[in-house]
Design an enzyme around this catalytic site. Structure first.
Site, PDB file in Angstrom:
ATOM      1  N   SER A  74      46.806  40.450  49.515  1.00  0.00           N
ATOM      2  CA  SER A  74      47.648  41.572  49.111  1.00  0.00           C
ATOM      3  C   SER A  74      46.926  42.505  48.157  1.00  0.00           C
ATOM      4  O   SER A  74      46.005  43.181  48.571  1.00  0.00           O
ATOM      5  CB  SER A  74      49.017  41.152  48.578  1.00  0.00           C
TER       6      SER A  74
ATOM      7  N   HIS B 164      47.986  50.565  35.982  1.00  0.00           N
ATOM      8  CA  HIS B 164      48.250  51.935  35.530  1.00  0.00           C
ATOM      9  C   HIS B 164      48.177  51.864  34.010  1.00  0.00           C
ATOM     10  O   HIS B 164      48.890  51.051  33.402  1.00  0.00           O
ATOM     11  CB  HIS B 164      49.628  52.417  35.978  1.00  0.00           C
TER      12      HIS B 164
ATOM     13  N   CYS C 141      49.520  36.115  48.313  1.00  0.00           N
ATOM     14  CA  CYS C 141      50.129  35.114  49.176  1.00  0.00           C
ATOM     15  C   CYS C 141      49.085  34.051  49.500  1.00  0.00           C
ATOM     16  O   CYS C 141      47.958  34.127  49.039  1.00  0.00           O
ATOM     17  CB  CYS C 141      50.679  35.764  50.450  1.00  0.00           C
TER      18      CYS C 141
END
Length: 116
Positions: free
Chosen positions: A67, A72, A87
């Site tokens: 994934s 930020h 995952c």
């Protein structure tokens, strides 16, 4: 959940009280997130980081087979928002601990969501 097992864990973390200079260098943040992914047992596919200019923050994402990890940053607030979704056998908690050690926040708030 019914019908199927959890497919992954999504860790959302707020890092507060991070030194501003640790939140403005896109190359250093890319290296730290990439290293965090590997520490978690994930396979890095690619990365893209953008710096918003002198004194401003960075937005970046490391794409994984399992994934992604994103950041930020707001150096003016000494704050970073991290998103770690993995995952399979990858362990997002290990990535989180690696980033905590690298960025040295004064406080951390974590929410973990089972996905799938």
């Amino acid at each position: 959940m019914t019908g199927h097992a959890t497919r992954g864990r999504h860790v959302l973390a707020d890092f507060r009280g991070v030194r501003a200079d640790r939140l403005t260098d896109p190359q250093a943040l890319e290296r730290q997130l990439t290293d965090a992914a590997r520490a978690a047992g994930a396979r890095v596919l690619s990365a893209h980081f953008h710096h918003f200019g002198a004194g401003a923050g960075v937005t970046g994402v490391v794409m994984l087979s399992e994934s992604h990890i994103s950041i930020h940053s707001w150096p003016e607030h000494r704050y970073a928002a991290l998103d770690i979704f993995m995952c399979g056998a990858a362990r997002p908690e290990l990535a989180l601990e690696h980033l905590r050690a690298q960025l040295a926040p004064e406080s951390v708030s974590v929410t973990t969501v089972a996905r799938g």
